[in-house]
Design an enzyme around this catalytic site. Structure first.
Site, PDB file in Angstrom:
ATOM      1  CB  ALA A 157       1.410   5.678  -2.813  1.00  0.00           C
ATOM      2  NE  ARG A 173      -7.992  -0.976 -11.123  1.00  0.00           N
ATOM      3  CZ  ARG A 173      -7.067  -1.940 -11.017  1.00  0.00           C
ATOM      4  NH1 ARG A 173      -7.261  -3.115 -11.581  1.00  0.00           N
ATOM      5  NH2 ARG A 173      -5.950  -1.723 -10.335  1.00  0.00           N
ATOM      6  CD  GLN A 209       4.734   5.848  -5.353  1.00  0.00           C
ATOM      7  OE1 GLN A 209       3.872   5.342  -4.637  1.00  0.00           O
ATOM      8  NE2 GLN A 209       4.976   5.439  -6.591  1.00  0.00           N
ATOM      9  CE  LYS A 255     -31.157  14.384  22.706  1.00  0.00           C
ATOM     10  NZ  LYS A 255     -31.231  15.836  22.456  1.00  0.00           N
ATOM     11  CG  ASN A 303     -45.438   1.947  33.324  1.00  0.00           C
ATOM     12  OD1 ASN A 303     -44.884   0.998  32.777  1.00  0.00           O
ATOM     13  ND2 ASN A 303     -46.515   2.531  32.831  1.00  0.00           N
ATOM     14  CB  ALA A 354     -49.406   4.569  25.641  1.00  0.00           C
ATOM     15  CB  ALA A 369     -55.332  10.330  30.616  1.00  0.00           C
TER      16      ALA A 369
HETATM   17  C1  UD1 Z   1      -0.629  -5.490  -8.120  1.00  0.00           C
HETATM   18  C2  UD1 Z   1       0.527  -6.312  -8.718  1.00  0.00           C
HETATM   19  C3  UD1 Z   1      -0.049  -7.605  -9.295  1.00  0.00           C
HETATM   20  C4  UD1 Z   1      -0.784  -8.369  -8.197  1.00  0.00           C
HETATM   21  C5  UD1 Z   1      -1.847  -7.515  -7.526  1.00  0.00           C
HETATM   22  C6  UD1 Z   1      -2.362  -8.235  -6.312  1.00  0.00           C
HETATM   23  C7  UD1 Z   1       2.202  -4.727  -9.517  1.00  0.00           C
HETATM   24  C8  UD1 Z   1       2.791  -4.055 -10.716  1.00  0.00           C
HETATM   25  N1  UD1 Z   1       1.162  -5.532  -9.740  1.00  0.00           N
HETATM   26  O1  UD1 Z   1      -1.499  -5.153  -9.193  1.00  0.00           O
HETATM   27  O2  UD1 Z   1       0.973  -8.398  -9.820  1.00  0.00           O
HETATM   28  O3  UD1 Z   1      -1.389  -9.543  -8.745  1.00  0.00           O
HETATM   29  O4  UD1 Z   1      -1.283  -6.248  -7.101  1.00  0.00           O
HETATM   30  O5  UD1 Z   1      -3.455  -7.587  -5.733  1.00  0.00           O
HETATM   31  O6  UD1 Z   1       2.694  -4.543  -8.423  1.00  0.00           O
HETATM   32  N2  UD1 Z   1       0.577   1.562  -5.026  1.00  0.00           N
HETATM   33  C9  UD1 Z   1       1.489   2.476  -4.561  1.00  0.00           C
HETATM   34  N3  UD1 Z   1       2.105   3.295  -5.446  1.00  0.00           N
HETATM   35  C10 UD1 Z   1       1.884   3.235  -6.782  1.00  0.00           C
HETATM   36  C11 UD1 Z   1       0.950   2.278  -7.256  1.00  0.00           C
HETATM   37  C12 UD1 Z   1       0.320   1.443  -6.361  1.00  0.00           C
HETATM   38  O7  UD1 Z   1       1.721   2.573  -3.361  1.00  0.00           O
HETATM   39  O8  UD1 Z   1       2.477   4.008  -7.534  1.00  0.00           O
HETATM   40  C13 UD1 Z   1      -0.131   0.688  -4.054  1.00  0.00           C
HETATM   41  C14 UD1 Z   1      -1.636   0.804  -4.173  1.00  0.00           C
HETATM   42  O9  UD1 Z   1      -2.136   1.795  -3.290  1.00  0.00           O
HETATM   43  C15 UD1 Z   1      -2.098  -0.599  -3.774  1.00  0.00           C
HETATM   44  C16 UD1 Z   1      -0.922  -1.493  -4.176  1.00  0.00           C
HETATM   45  O10 UD1 Z   1       0.194  -0.641  -4.340  1.00  0.00           O
HETATM   46  O11 UD1 Z   1      -2.298  -0.691  -2.385  1.00  0.00           O
HETATM   47  C17 UD1 Z   1      -1.200  -2.250  -5.475  1.00  0.00           C
HETATM   48  O12 UD1 Z   1      -1.474  -1.330  -6.507  1.00  0.00           O
HETATM   49  P1  UD1 Z   1      -2.564  -1.604  -7.619  1.00  0.00           P
HETATM   50  O13 UD1 Z   1      -2.528  -0.490  -8.576  1.00  0.00           O
HETATM   51  O14 UD1 Z   1      -3.850  -1.955  -7.009  1.00  0.00           O
HETATM   52  O15 UD1 Z   1      -1.919  -2.887  -8.322  1.00  0.00           O
HETATM   53  P2  UD1 Z   1      -2.670  -4.071  -9.075  1.00  0.00           P
HETATM   54  O16 UD1 Z   1      -3.000  -3.629 -10.448  1.00  0.00           O
HETATM   55  O17 UD1 Z   1      -3.748  -4.616  -8.246  1.00  0.00           O
HETATM   56 CA    CA Z   2      -4.720  -3.983  -6.392  1.00  0.00          CA
END
Ligand code: UD1
Ligand code: CA
Length: 484
Positions: free
Chosen positions: A14, A19, A79, A357, A383, A386, A429
């Site tokens: 979700a 980043r 969510q 194609k 054939n 060219a 040709a």
């Molecule tokens: C998370 C973990 C961290 C772990 C790391 C491993 C938590 C708080 N932290 O950090 O301990 O070392 O993953 O890769 O869990 N997501 C949701 N809903 C949200 C937020 C995130 O579904 O509200 C999903 C994201 O899409 C992602 C996953 O959860 O697939 C992890 O979220 P992300 O924000 O990447 O967490 P990290 O900072 O990597």
């Molecule tokens: Ca992550």
């Protein structure tokens, strides 16, 4: 009891993936020819769980339709606007109703884990009877990950996120992979207790670990056998790193299955491609999507195949091909461009600087040099000289060119479609073939050559060409013919 415990998998997808700095949701970025979330779906499916729930929010329509394309049986859960991995799991649990088995939580951005690692985690969880068993990894650089804080007796105490860690905690190199198994009832009650008093103001799933310990529930950890598989993808640097690790694994798998790969570092094979034993892959080659390569074929160097089928003992050199079929013992390249709908028959040839194609080139037929063949059907043992060009487009619609069996055409022909060349016919040709050629006929469309003597000296007098012509004429008149 453990054999009868039901398993539900929750995949967290979700988050926005800020980043990545991308229009595309992070979990739909691809490595190895498949979105991150697709790898996680495949790994989860390997466990044959009773249910799989995927939590979505950011770009929920895009993510959920991609997920359902890959795995039609999963359940999508939305969510709400309360952020955090803890909240994501909470909404998934609500969807699972009174489910009382084991809940395996996976992160959609941790794509490289293998089913066997998860199966071991699950087995350890069931054998140990802990309320939660998490997957840990020891990494050289733990930056960005949650750190696993252990008590004096070595037991897992809690997880602290990078942004909330003290300097001492941040120096811990044992990280949380983002993968855990929980007993559903313990997870349900402790998620209720998770607050948002942290640097990100989110409900962290990781807080459940400390809360379980506070209520004297046991928490265990299993270390991932290969720390590189624990990689989480948060930015595009990690995306390429994940792609490289996955590709190395894929190349190695094919090498062990009998494929010669000369240079694994410059060979890219999607997880969806299939190669037979005794295929040879030369450097700088990309074998992508649903491509299949049969035994004995040699691919590369400098070749890209997307959704192609390559037959036994075919050779494909310095070629770019998409949605094309290359027959057994055929040769393609160097420098060929096969666009969608190209079918090259057994022992056929598509040669240097040839673009094709939506065309069929029959068994034993050759288009060796400098040609464009579009919307064309070519029979067997043909054939083309060219520089053959099919003029398939009259500015309004595309037309087909049909060439029979055993046809040989002269160099530099244009086939103005729609046009048919009968079996065994020939062309001269430079012919511009606008009318059908009957079987066995010779088609000539170029006027007989006419030489206008003295044209250069008359019309270009004073040029070096005229001077050269004058010298040659003088020498000839003096009886010393200078021409060879
Ligand atoms: C998370 C973990 C961290 C772990 C790391 C491993 C938590 C708080 N932290 O950090 O301990 O070392 O993953 O890769 O869990 N997501 C949701 N809903 C949200 C937020 C995130 O579904 O509200 C999903 C994201 O899409 C992602 C996953 O959860 O697939 C992890 O979220 P992300 O924000 O990447 O967490 P990290 O900072 O990597
Ligand atoms: Ca992550």
């Amino acid at each position: 009891m453990s054999e009868t415990t039901e398993l539900a998998v929750v995949i967290l997808a979700a988050g926005q993936g800020t980043r990545m700095r991308s229009r595309l949701p992070k979990v739909l970025h691809a490595v190895g020819g498949q979105p991150l979330v697709g790898h996680v779906l495949d790994t989860a499916a390997g466990l044959d769980p009773a249910r799989i729930v995927v939590v979505v929010r950011h770009e929920r329509d895009l993510v959920s339709s991609a997920v359902l394309d890959m795995a039609p049986d999963v359940r999508i859960v939305d969510q709400d606007d309360i952020p955090g991995t803890g909240r994501a799991v909470q909404v998934a649990l609500a969807e699972l109703g009174d489910f009382a088995g084991d809940v395996l939580v996976l992160s959609a951005d941790v794509p490289l884990l293998e089913t066997a690692t998860l199966a071991d985690l699950l087995a350890a969880h069931r054998a140990g009877g802990a309320a939660a068993t998490l997957l840990s990894a020891r990494v050289a650089d733990p930056t960005g990950y949650g750190r696993i804080i252990r008590a004096g007796d070595g037991s897992v105490q809690r997880i602290v996120e990078q942004k909330d860690a003290s300097a001492e905690e941040a120096s811990v190199t044992e990280i949380n992979v983002g993968v855990y198994v929980f007993q559903a009832p313990a997870l349900r009650t402790h998620l209720e207790l998770v607050g948002t008093a942290n640097a990100q103001g989110e409900r962290y799933l990781t807080d459940v670990i400390g809360l379980l310990r506070d209520s004297r529930e046991s928490v265990a950890a299993t270390e991932a056998p290969d720390a590189s598989a624990a990689l989480g993808v948060n930015d595009r640097v990690q995306l390429s790193e994940a792609g490289r690790i996955l590709n190395a694994r894929t190349v190695r798998r094919w090498q062990l299955a009998g494929v010669t790969v000369l240079d694994p570092a410059t060979t890219w094979i999607d997880v969806t491609a299939t190669l037979a034993p005794d295929v040879t892959v030369l450097p700088n080659t990309h074998i992508l999507r649903a491509t299949t390569v049969a035994t004995g074929a040699v691919i590369g160097p400098d070749t890209s195949l997307v959704d192609c089928e390559v037959g036994e003992d075919a050779t494909v050199t310095r070629t770019d091909a998409t949605l094309s079929v290359i027959g057994a013992q055929a040769t393609v390249g160097p420098f060929s461009y096969l666009r969608p709908g190209t079918y090259l028959g057994t022992r056929g040839k598509i040669g240097t600087f040839v673009e094709t194609k939506n065309s069929t080139i029959g068994d034993g037929s050759k288009v060796p040099h400098l040609s464009y063949i579009g919307d064309t059907t070519i029979g067997e043992r043909v054939n083309l000289g060219a520089g053959a060009i099919t003029a398939n487009y009259d500015d309004l619609v595309k037309h087909r060119t049909e060439i029979g069996d055993e046809v040989h055409t002269g160099s530099h022909n244009v086939f103005v479609a729609p046009v048919r060349i009968g079996d065994g016919a020939k062309t001269g040709a430079g012919a511009v073939v606008r009318k059908d050629v009957p079987p066995g006929a010779l088609a000539l469309s170029v006027a007989p050559q006419r030489n206008i003597d003295g044209w250069v000296e008359t019309n270009r007098s004073g040029t070096r060409a005229a001077e050269a012509a004058a010298r040659a004429r003088a020498a000839q008149e003096a009886g010393h013919g200078s021409q060879e």
